[in-house]
Design an enzyme around this catalytic site. Structure first.
Site, PDB file in Angstrom:
ATOM      1  N   ASP A 159       0.870  -1.168   0.000  1.00 56.30           N
ATOM      2  CA  ASP A 159       0.000   0.000   0.000  1.00 56.30           C
ATOM      3  C   ASP A 159       0.916   1.230   0.000  1.00 56.30           C
ATOM      4  OD1 ASP A 159      -2.313   1.706   0.707  1.00 56.30           O
ATOM      5  OD2 ASP A 159      -1.340   1.799   2.664  1.00 56.30           O
ATOM      6  N   SER A 214     -13.621  15.284   8.130  1.00 56.52           N
ATOM      7  CA  SER A 214     -13.062  14.045   7.578  1.00 56.52           C
ATOM      8  C   SER A 214     -11.823  13.632   8.356  1.00 56.52           C
ATOM      9  CB  SER A 214     -12.684  14.269   6.102  1.00 56.52           C
ATOM     10  OG  SER A 214     -11.853  13.227   5.627  1.00 56.52           O
ATOM     11  N   HIS A 251      -9.540  11.718   6.893  1.00 55.88           N
ATOM     12  CA  HIS A 251      -8.538  11.342   5.891  1.00 55.88           C
ATOM     13  C   HIS A 251      -7.249  12.138   6.118  1.00 55.88           C
ATOM     14  CE1 HIS A 251      -6.803  10.447   1.966  1.00 55.88           C
ATOM     15  NE2 HIS A 251      -7.700   9.479   1.880  1.00 55.88           N
ATOM     16  N   GLY A 282     -13.364  11.714  -2.607  1.00 57.83           N
ATOM     17  CA  GLY A 282     -13.429  13.058  -2.050  1.00 57.83           C
ATOM     18  C   GLY A 282     -14.561  13.237  -1.062  1.00 57.83           C
ATOM     19  N   VAL A 283     -14.867  14.520  -0.796  1.00 58.55           N
ATOM     20  CA  VAL A 283     -15.903  14.871   0.183  1.00 58.55           C
ATOM     21  C   VAL A 283     -16.718  16.050  -0.351  1.00 58.55           C
ATOM     22  CG1 VAL A 283     -14.616  14.074   2.217  1.00 58.55           C
ATOM     23  CG2 VAL A 283     -14.257  16.406   1.377  1.00 58.55           C
ATOM     24  N   ASP A 286     -21.734  28.063   4.404  1.00 57.53           N
ATOM     25  CA  ASP A 286     -22.340  29.385   4.232  1.00 57.53           C
ATOM     26  C   ASP A 286     -23.058  29.505   2.887  1.00 57.53           C
ATOM     27  OD1 ASP A 286     -21.147  30.095   6.676  1.00 57.53           O
ATOM     28  OD2 ASP A 286     -19.301  30.703   5.656  1.00 57.53           O
ATOM     29  N   GLY A 287     -23.848  28.505   2.576  1.00 56.96           N
ATOM     30  CA  GLY A 287     -24.647  28.567   1.354  1.00 56.96           C
ATOM     31  C   GLY A 287     -23.923  28.175   0.078  1.00 56.96           C
ATOM     32  N   LEU A 301     -17.135  21.025  -3.166  1.00 60.51           N
ATOM     33  CA  LEU A 301     -16.689  19.670  -3.500  1.00 60.51           C
ATOM     34  C   LEU A 301     -15.171  19.662  -3.396  1.00 60.51           C
ATOM     35  CD1 LEU A 301     -18.657  19.163  -6.852  1.00 60.51           C
ATOM     36  CD2 LEU A 301     -19.257  18.178  -4.634  1.00 60.51           C
TER      37      LEU A 301
HETATM   38  P1  ADP Z   1      -4.652   5.693  -0.613  1.00 56.28           P
HETATM   39  O1  ADP Z   1      -4.953   4.409  -1.313  1.00 56.28           O
HETATM   40  O2  ADP Z   1      -3.393   6.307  -1.143  1.00 56.28           O
HETATM   41  O3  ADP Z   1      -4.605   5.486   0.886  1.00 56.28           O
HETATM   42  P2  ADP Z   1      -7.437   6.758  -0.667  1.00 56.28           P
HETATM   43  O4  ADP Z   1      -8.079   5.560  -1.275  1.00 56.28           O
HETATM   44  O5  ADP Z   1      -7.718   7.005   0.771  1.00 56.28           O
HETATM   45  O6  ADP Z   1      -5.829   6.761  -0.960  1.00 56.28           O
HETATM   46  O7  ADP Z   1      -7.889   8.065  -1.472  1.00 56.28           O
HETATM   47  C1  ADP Z   1      -7.714   8.152  -2.878  1.00 56.28           C
HETATM   48  C2  ADP Z   1      -7.852   9.571  -3.373  1.00 56.28           C
HETATM   49  O8  ADP Z   1      -9.163  10.090  -3.123  1.00 56.28           O
HETATM   50  C3  ADP Z   1      -6.919  10.545  -2.693  1.00 56.28           C
HETATM   51  O9  ADP Z   1      -5.646  10.528  -3.273  1.00 56.28           O
HETATM   52  C4  ADP Z   1      -7.660  11.864  -2.926  1.00 56.28           C
HETATM   53  O10 ADP Z   1      -7.389  12.341  -4.216  1.00 56.28           O
HETATM   54  C5  ADP Z   1      -9.122  11.482  -2.847  1.00 56.28           C
HETATM   55  N1  ADP Z   1      -9.666  11.726  -1.483  1.00 56.28           N
HETATM   56  C6  ADP Z   1     -10.106  10.779  -0.600  1.00 56.28           C
HETATM   57  N2  ADP Z   1     -10.552  11.349   0.533  1.00 56.28           N
HETATM   58  C7  ADP Z   1     -10.375  12.697   0.412  1.00 56.28           C
HETATM   59  C8  ADP Z   1     -10.620  13.844   1.250  1.00 56.28           C
HETATM   60  N3  ADP Z   1     -11.132  13.742   2.473  1.00 56.28           N
HETATM   61  N4  ADP Z   1     -10.287  15.062   0.760  1.00 56.28           N
HETATM   62  C9  ADP Z   1      -9.745  15.198  -0.466  1.00 56.28           C
HETATM   63  N5  ADP Z   1      -9.494  14.161  -1.301  1.00 56.28           N
HETATM   64  C10 ADP Z   1      -9.801  12.926  -0.893  1.00 56.28           C
HETATM   65 MG    MG Z   2      -2.791   3.307   3.429  1.00 60.22          MG
END
Ligand code: ADP
Ligand code: MG
Length: 292
Positions: free
Chosen positions: A38, A74, A76, A106-107, A112-113, A117
């Protein structure tokens, strides 16, 4: 293998920080052909930092503030990097409602309206956010530097790009070189995009990269290798990869990773040192060889 040899191997492993939770893993490890790492949190530290802020149509501080207002919801590592950056500059955060996570992409939330993304280019494309050629260039440049380009959009328009870089663990490169020398094929898997992933793989000496893999598909990639006749070890930290750890012939969990990693792993590396993954394979070869 005799039960005694396995017991001796488990004891030896414990002394060097390689916790063998499942004795069978030692026997299987002797015959491994492929080892899949990974990326985030395994080859890299998993504590990335914001390095670049490219605002489009708003100032940089406002961009970071908007992004952090959403990302504070989040867990992440990329989200934490953005929130740390906002804290460092001292930007007040807005209230986010309707927060949602799209795993591996992503999220989103309303601040604020404004509908915000945040995520990878594929995620914003899916939501019909278009990119000017200059933005596409900026994304490519960041990715070629091994950085993750996180895109931020407000009300359907690109507001900016945040470049985030993770550092390699100090032993990643040495571990990969040793494993190749031992005849194993070494691969990297990640949810990150191919350009970023390839740039990082190049720095560590990994030639084969599986990129843009959604969390739920990592185990399927391991299975695909197994169906081709490979005997596969998977090394991961448990964030998004616990099913792959469980699916692999030998799951090797990073001890500093999540509890679920430790539960899913056959072998746990106590010291968060990837050269211990090499030690684990060497140990299995030694133990099994001794009793033949
Ligand atoms: P990895 O396999 O490297 O651990 P993830 O599967 O967690 O990566 O996420 C893959 C991609 O999704 C990230 O590289 C990012 O581009 C996007 N992403 C995931 N979660 C978020 C977040 N909270 N904010 C912004 N981008 C995100
Ligand atoms: Mg990992």
């Amino acid at each position: 293998a005799t039960p005694t040899a396995v017991t001796v191997g488990i004891g030896r492993g414990a002394e060097i920080g390689v916790l063998i939770r499942n004795g069978e893993a030692l026997e299987v490890s002797e015959h491994l052909t492929t080892i899949v790492f990974d990326k985030t949190g395994t080859l890299t530290r998993g504590k990335p930092d914001v390095t670049d802020v490219v605002a489009a149509g708003m100032d940089e501080e406002r961009l970071i503030g908007l992004a952090a207002s959403v990302e504070r919801n989040s867990q992440h590592p990329l989200a934490e990097a953005i929130v740390r950056k906002a804290d460092a500059i001292g930007i007040p955060l807005g209230e986010a409602t309707n927060f949602a996570t799209f795993g591996g992409r992503g999220v989103s939330a309303a601040v604020d309206g404004t509908l915000v993304l945040i995520g990878n280019p594929a995620f914003l494309e899916e939501r019909n956010v278009s990119l000017a050629p200059s933005s596409a260039d900026a994304i490519g440049r960041l990715q070629d530097e091994g950085k993750t380009a996180v895109l931020v959009a407000g009300d359907g328009k690109l507001a900016g790009i945040i470049g985030i870089a993770d550092t390699l663990k100090p032993t990643s490169e040495a571990a990969v070189a040793d494993l190749k020398r031992m005849g194993l094929s070494v691969m990297m898997i990640t949810g990150d995009n191919a350009r970023t992933a390839n740039a990082i793989a190049r720095q560590i000496g990994i030639d084969t990269v599986l990129a843009d893999v959604l969390p739920e598909d990592k185990a399927r990639e391991v299975q695909r290798l197994q169906e081709k006749g490979e005997s596969v070890a998977f090394v991961g930290d448990g964030i998004n990869d616990a099913p792959a750890l469980a699916r692999a012939d030998v799951g090797i969990a990073i001890g500093s990773g999540t509890d679920v990693a430790i539960e899913s792993g056959d072998i746990v590396l106590i010291k968060d040192d990837l050269t211990d993954a090499v030690a684990a394979v060497q140990l299995s070869r030694k133990v099994m060889g001794r009793i033949k």
